[in-house]
Scaffold this active site. Structure first.
Site, PDB file in Angstrom:
ATOM      1  CB  CYS A  35      12.155  41.975 -46.552  1.00 10.79           C
ATOM      2  SG  CYS A  35      10.428  42.386 -46.929  1.00 10.79           S
TER       3      CYS A  35
ATOM      4  CG  HIS B  16      10.997  39.057 -49.806  1.00 11.04           C
ATOM      5  ND1 HIS B  16      11.194  39.325 -48.463  1.00 11.04           N
ATOM      6  CD2 HIS B  16      12.162  38.513 -50.249  1.00 11.04           C
ATOM      7  CE1 HIS B  16      12.422  38.945 -48.114  1.00 11.04           C
ATOM      8  NE2 HIS B  16      13.028  38.456 -49.184  1.00 11.04           N
TER       9      HIS B  16
ATOM     10  CG  HIS C 101      16.642  38.222 -48.890  1.00 15.47           C
ATOM     11  ND1 HIS C 101      15.576  37.362 -48.719  1.00 15.47           N
ATOM     12  CD2 HIS C 101      17.709  37.412 -49.109  1.00 15.47           C
ATOM     13  CE1 HIS C 101      15.970  36.112 -48.850  1.00 15.47           C
ATOM     14  NE2 HIS C 101      17.261  36.105 -49.082  1.00 15.47           N
TER      15      HIS C 101
END
Length: 201
Positions: free
Chosen positions: A105, A158, A170
């Site tokens: 990510c 994240h 993402h």
């Protein structure tokens, strides 16, 4: 009867071959759904004598990439960001990496910001969080970063790039680079904060 059918089939085949041999490039690109062909006519985003105003070509580019990402975008949206994110779509997930062979990510976010804005970000969602200007969830703009954690007191795990309409891009562990919605139960539950990267415009 059989000969008549074969003659008809040959005529249709001839007509189709004529269409694909002589169709304008734009029709072939849309029929084939080829990003490479479409990009050839859309990537010249210079504004010429228009100054800072978006040109018709800008509008086409934004429309094309917004459609690719599944969002509705205004003509003056950030074409460079949308194009860059589109080019990364479908890249598989690979922890610790940031190439189109595989990315995690934060690797995805660092590469998009480098390619779209020339900005170098640290390859760490927690470090990114410490270097952004916080923005309220209802004031997020295209290009802002969205951060997630698994509950109060838990570390950020994240990060993604906000697009529009509650959607963000993402690199997910279970699907690679994709567009998801903040209204999905999982992301709604784990959303922590949003932030704006200085000089990202």
């Amino acid at each position: 009867m059989k000969n008549t059918f074969l003659c008809c089939l040959a005529a249709v085949s001839l007509a189709l071959s004529f269409f694909f041999d002589y169709a304008p490039e734009s029709q072939v690109a849309s029929a084939a759904g080829s990003p490479a062909l479409a990009e050839a006519s859309l990537l010249d985003l210079t504004s010429g004598d228009e100054g800072d105003r978006p040109t018709f070509r800008d509008s086409l580019a934004v429309g094309y990439y917004a459609q690719t990402l599944g969002i509705k975008a205004d003509y003056d949206e950030d074409a460079s960001l949308l194009r860059t994110v589109s080019e990364w779509m479908g890249t598989p997930y690979r922890f610790g990496s940031n190439t189109k062979k595989g990315t995690d990510c934060s690797g995805f976010v660092t590469r998009v910001f480098k390619e779209a804005y020339g900005i170098n970000l640290v390859h760490s969602s927690r470090s990114m969080f410490n270097n952004v200007k916080r923005v309220a969830k209802d004031e997020m703009q295209t290009g802002d970063l969205v951060f997630f954690r698994r509950g109060p007191g838990q570390p950020i795990y994240h990060v993604g790039i906000y697009l529009k309409d509650g959607k963000f891009a993402h690199a997910a562990t279970n699907g690679g680079v994709m567009v998801s919605s903040l209204s999905q139960a999982y992301y709604q539950r784990n959303f922590y904060a949003a932030g704006r990267v200085p000089n990202a415009e």
